[in-house]
Design a protein around this motif. Structure first.
Motif, PDB file in Angstrom:
ATOM      1  N   SER A   1       0.505  -1.250  -0.434  1.00 39.35           N
ATOM      2  CA  SER A   1       0.219   0.006  -0.496  1.00 39.35           C
ATOM      3  C   SER A   1       1.123   1.239  -0.216  1.00 39.35           C
ATOM      4  O   SER A   1       0.457   2.603  -0.648  1.00 39.35           O
ATOM      5  CB  SER A   1      -1.180   0.320   1.156  1.00 39.35           C
ATOM      6  N   ASP A   2       2.068   1.140   0.559  1.00 41.08           N
ATOM      7  CA  ASP A   2       2.669   2.319   0.963  1.00 41.08           C
ATOM      8  C   ASP A   2       3.204   3.030  -0.529  1.00 41.08           C
ATOM      9  O   ASP A   2       3.575   3.578  -0.750  1.00 41.08           O
ATOM     10  CB  ASP A   2       3.870   2.504   1.881  1.00 41.08           C
ATOM     11  N   THR A   3       3.833   1.958  -0.689  1.00 39.83           N
ATOM     12  CA  THR A   3       4.478   1.821  -2.435  1.00 39.83           C
ATOM     13  C   THR A   3       3.699   2.368  -3.123  1.00 39.83           C
ATOM     14  O   THR A   3       4.449   3.004  -3.993  1.00 39.83           O
ATOM     15  CB  THR A   3       5.597   0.653  -2.130  1.00 39.83           C
ATOM     16  N   VAL A   4       2.742   1.703  -3.512  1.00 38.13           N
ATOM     17  CA  VAL A   4       1.382   2.476  -4.791  1.00 38.13           C
ATOM     18  C   VAL A   4       1.494   3.422  -4.263  1.00 38.13           C
ATOM     19  O   VAL A   4       1.191   4.747  -4.950  1.00 38.13           O
ATOM     20  CB  VAL A   4       0.131   1.155  -4.785  1.00 38.13           C
ATOM     21  N   GLU A   5       1.142   4.062  -3.202  1.00 36.90           N
ATOM     22  CA  GLU A   5       0.325   5.393  -2.331  1.00 36.90           C
ATOM     23  C   GLU A   5       1.379   6.122  -2.938  1.00 36.90           C
ATOM     24  O   GLU A   5       1.657   7.400  -3.248  1.00 36.90           O
ATOM     25  CB  GLU A   5       0.159   5.550  -1.045  1.00 36.90           C
ATOM     26  N   SER A   6       3.417   5.626  -3.156  1.00 35.27           N
ATOM     27  CA  SER A   6       4.243   6.587  -3.230  1.00 35.27           C
ATOM     28  C   SER A   6       4.473   6.720  -4.809  1.00 35.27           C
ATOM     29  O   SER A   6       4.701   8.098  -5.133  1.00 35.27           O
ATOM     30  CB  SER A   6       5.548   5.412  -2.635  1.00 35.27           C
ATOM     31  N   VAL A   7       3.768   6.674  -5.519  1.00 34.73           N
ATOM     32  CA  VAL A   7       4.147   6.310  -6.449  1.00 34.73           C
ATOM     33  C   VAL A   7       2.703   6.937  -7.698  1.00 34.73           C
ATOM     34  O   VAL A   7       2.644   7.001  -8.560  1.00 34.73           O
ATOM     35  CB  VAL A   7       4.024   5.094  -7.462  1.00 34.73           C
ATOM     36  N   ALA A   8       1.570   7.258  -6.794  1.00 34.13           N
ATOM     37  CA  ALA A   8      -0.035   7.363  -7.632  1.00 34.13           C
ATOM     38  C   ALA A   8       0.238   8.417  -8.427  1.00 34.13           C
ATOM     39  O   ALA A   8      -0.139   8.213  -9.102  1.00 34.13           O
ATOM     40  CB  ALA A   8      -0.625   7.021  -6.198  1.00 34.13           C
ATOM     41  N   GLU A   9       0.906   9.839  -7.376  1.00 32.56           N
ATOM     42  CA  GLU A   9       0.635  10.408  -9.105  1.00 32.56           C
ATOM     43  C   GLU A   9       1.058  10.196  -9.947  1.00 32.56           C
ATOM     44  O   GLU A   9       1.444  11.020 -11.534  1.00 32.56           O
ATOM     45  CB  GLU A   9       1.245  12.278  -8.404  1.00 32.56           C
ATOM     46  N   LYS A  10       2.077   8.942 -10.357  1.00 32.99           N
ATOM     47  CA  LYS A  10       3.121   8.361 -11.644  1.00 32.99           C
ATOM     48  C   LYS A  10       2.065   7.673 -12.753  1.00 32.99           C
ATOM     49  O   LYS A  10       2.555   7.162 -13.451  1.00 32.99           O
ATOM     50  CB  LYS A  10       4.253   8.395 -11.323  1.00 32.99           C
ATOM     51  N   LEU A  11       0.564   7.771 -11.723  1.00 37.61           N
ATOM     52  CA  LEU A  11      -0.034   6.255 -13.031  1.00 37.61           C
ATOM     53  C   LEU A  11      -1.024   6.984 -13.557  1.00 37.61           C
ATOM     54  O   LEU A  11      -1.720   7.858 -12.749  1.00 37.61           O
ATOM     55  CB  LEU A  11      -0.476   5.249 -11.559  1.00 37.61           C
ATOM     56  N   ASP A  12      -2.352   6.145 -14.398  1.00 36.94           N
ATOM     57  CA  ASP A  12      -2.884   6.885 -15.129  1.00 36.94           C
ATOM     58  C   ASP A  12      -3.654   5.905 -15.742  1.00 36.94           C
ATOM     59  O   ASP A  12      -3.266   4.502 -15.342  1.00 36.94           O
ATOM     60  CB  ASP A  12      -2.843   7.926 -15.196  1.00 36.94           C
ATOM     61  N   GLU A  13      -4.850   5.606 -16.138  1.00 39.13           N
ATOM     62  CA  GLU A  13      -5.695   5.056 -16.795  1.00 39.13           C
ATOM     63  C   GLU A  13      -4.625   4.364 -18.165  1.00 39.13           C
ATOM     64  O   GLU A  13      -5.227   3.460 -18.250  1.00 39.13           O
ATOM     65  CB  GLU A  13      -6.794   5.530 -17.385  1.00 39.13           C
ATOM     66  N   ASP A  14      -3.380   4.972 -18.082  1.00 34.03           N
ATOM     67  CA  ASP A  14      -2.849   4.777 -19.119  1.00 34.03           C
ATOM     68  C   ASP A  14      -1.822   3.271 -18.716  1.00 34.03           C
ATOM     69  O   ASP A  14      -0.236   2.636 -19.475  1.00 34.03           O
ATOM     70  CB  ASP A  14      -2.176   5.139 -20.334  1.00 34.03           C
ATOM     71  N   THR A  15      -1.746   3.452 -17.332  1.00 32.03           N
ATOM     72  CA  THR A  15      -0.003   2.583 -16.993  1.00 32.03           C
ATOM     73  C   THR A  15      -1.416   1.085 -16.360  1.00 32.03           C
ATOM     74  O   THR A  15      -2.144   1.693 -15.379  1.00 32.03           O
ATOM     75  CB  THR A  15       0.586   3.267 -15.580  1.00 32.03           C
ATOM     76  N   ILE A  16      -0.683   0.403 -16.470  1.00 32.65           N
ATOM     77  CA  ILE A  16      -1.224  -1.105 -16.052  1.00 32.65           C
ATOM     78  C   ILE A  16      -0.111  -1.354 -14.584  1.00 32.65           C
ATOM     79  O   ILE A  16       0.803  -1.449 -14.445  1.00 32.65           O
ATOM     80  CB  ILE A  16      -1.460  -2.039 -16.965  1.00 32.65           C
ATOM     81  N   LEU A  17      -1.100  -1.357 -12.809  1.00 31.41           N
ATOM     82  CA  LEU A  17      -0.089  -1.904 -12.036  1.00 31.41           C
ATOM     83  C   LEU A  17      -0.565  -2.954 -12.301  1.00 31.41           C
ATOM     84  O   LEU A  17      -1.249  -4.173 -11.767  1.00 31.41           O
ATOM     85  CB  LEU A  17      -0.860  -0.850 -11.363  1.00 31.41           C
ATOM     86  N   VAL A  18       0.823  -3.826 -12.065  1.00 31.38           N
ATOM     87  CA  VAL A  18       0.563  -5.500 -11.671  1.00 31.38           C
ATOM     88  C   VAL A  18       1.321  -5.912 -10.367  1.00 31.38           C
ATOM     89  O   VAL A  18       2.500  -5.009  -9.355  1.00 31.38           O
ATOM     90  CB  VAL A  18       1.515  -6.124 -13.175  1.00 31.38           C
ATOM     91  N   SER A  19       0.338  -6.650  -9.474  1.00 34.04           N
ATOM     92  CA  SER A  19       1.020  -7.038  -8.062  1.00 34.04           C
ATOM     93  C   SER A  19       1.311  -8.665  -8.246  1.00 34.04           C
ATOM     94  O   SER A  19      -0.004  -9.382  -8.240  1.00 34.04           O
ATOM     95  CB  SER A  19      -0.380  -6.525  -7.028  1.00 34.04           C
ATOM     96  N   PRO A  20       2.339  -8.643  -7.980  1.00 30.36           N
ATOM     97  CA  PRO A  20       2.695 -10.366  -7.636  1.00 30.36           C
ATOM     98  C   PRO A  20       2.765 -10.527  -6.181  1.00 30.36           C
ATOM     99  O   PRO A  20       3.586 -11.601  -5.912  1.00 30.36           O
ATOM    100  CB  PRO A  20       4.098 -10.423  -8.353  1.00 30.36           C
ATOM    101  N   ALA A  21       2.563 -10.214  -5.372  1.00 29.64           N
ATOM    102  CA  ALA A  21       3.073  -9.816  -4.032  1.00 29.64           C
ATOM    103  C   ALA A  21       1.869 -11.263  -3.006  1.00 29.64           C
ATOM    104  O   ALA A  21       0.958 -11.288  -3.874  1.00 29.64           O
ATOM    105  CB  ALA A  21       3.181  -9.004  -2.972  1.00 29.64           C
TER     106      ALA A  21
END
Lengths: 222, 222
Positions: B83-103
């Motif tokens: 959660s902390d990691t995703v929140e720390s990069v949130a402003e770099k993400l948008d609808e054209d970025t795919i977030l992949v979670s392997p954890a």
């Protein structure tokens, strides 16, 4: 060895009866709540094996009669019938009988199938709770695709997992599984990790639902 | 395509970086909370690929810098940092970025490893909760044995699973996974069945612990 398949008229019971009937010389007994149904299905399995040149005697009885004097009792019933079924045969079980639990608790919603363990933590733990204290309980044969298991024309080439706290009982069940051609049995640990084993079943169903050309999905580990 | 591996200094990040570096031409960016550490590991991956005759540029940055302008951002961090990691990069993400979670969330006791999902129901759902609403989230690469993935001398010959609610994003991640030699990607369904996928990881660790000669255990479905 005498193997009783309680609920042996259902799909996983049918598959195990046919495979052990075909690949081994163990005495196979089909159990059901309805003894007439058990006899009928036992006759069908005999016919199937006879069509492949095997003259095999498979008997059918009410569950408690089927469990009587069995070395291994497989509770091949749905999870919601498991406690009742085990309790109904409890007086036929003792420290020399191994109780095997292949059932899995699942629920389905719009996303697919989910693992739905009972309060005991796993269906295998539920079987252990329902069995007399001195009866060794082994979880096994959870994630076998039933149609594939019951079709003797299909080479299995699959793994299955055993869990349990009694190493001798677990080893014996692993040996029995390994006598089925094309089935490799792996030890997944003590009874306390049964949930991780049981949850593979909804997963393989979901995989079959979401990938074209995949059905009766099984698993191998390496 | 530009792939950012947040936590790309860890074992699963290393494996994905080396495999994509070796088998594809995608632009690989290593992210870490510590940019010096990210640069150091990126250099190590370059050296490893160079030793195999590949002149590859792999860059390293602080996580948010790594995620900037990436097409795919893989959050290869432990579940408790997700959660902390995703929140720390949130402003770099948008609808054209795919977030992949392997954890995967796991806990260990005397019986072995257990699946330990967060309150969101799965770690993949936790990633989706932490990401901005318009960012498509795909769960993938959960149950890859990290040491095997990172050793380019080893033929993988494994399956991995994807889950997600955005079919285009899931398809793109499946394609990226399939570009890794020896890896087959199967669709396990929507994000709502991620728990069944994630729970395979403690299972394969338990299998490795309980069966002689098995380590870095992976899985195949058929």
């Amino acid at each position: 060895m005498r193997i009783a398949l309680l609920g042996g008229t259902g799909d996983i019971g049918e598959g195990l009866a046919l495979r052990w009937g075909y690949d081994t010389d163990h005495d196979i007994v089909i159990g059901s709540r309805d003894p007439a149904r058990a006899r009928e299905k036992a006759g069908e399995y005999e016919t199937e094996l006879d069509s492949r040149g095997l003259d095999r005697k498979i008997t059918g009885f009410e569950n408690a009669m089927a469990a009587d004097r069995a070395d291994v009792v497989v509770a091949a019933v749905p999870a919601y019938h498991l406690s009742d079924t085990v309790e109904s045969v409890a007086e036929k079980l003792d420290e020399d009988t191994i109780l095997v639990s292949p059932a899995v608790g699942m629920q389905r919603d719009e996303d697919g199938f989910h693992y739905n363990p009972p309060g005991a933590g796993s269906v295998t733990a539920l079987a252990a709770d329902a069995a007399p204290d001195d009866v060794p309980v082994v979880g096994a044969f959870h994630n076998l695709a039933a149609d594939r298991l019951a079709n003797l024309d299909v080479e299995l080439d699959l793994d299955t997992l055993v869990v349990g706290d009694d190493d001798d009982a677990k080893g014996l069940v692993a040996d029995l599984g390994g006598e089925i051609e094309g089935l490799r049995v792996l030890d997944a640990g003590p009874l306390g990790v049964a949930a991780e084993v049981e949850s593979v079943t909804p997963l393989v169903i979901n995989i079959a639902m979401n990938n074209k050309g995949m059905h009766d999905v099984g698993v191998t580990f390496d």
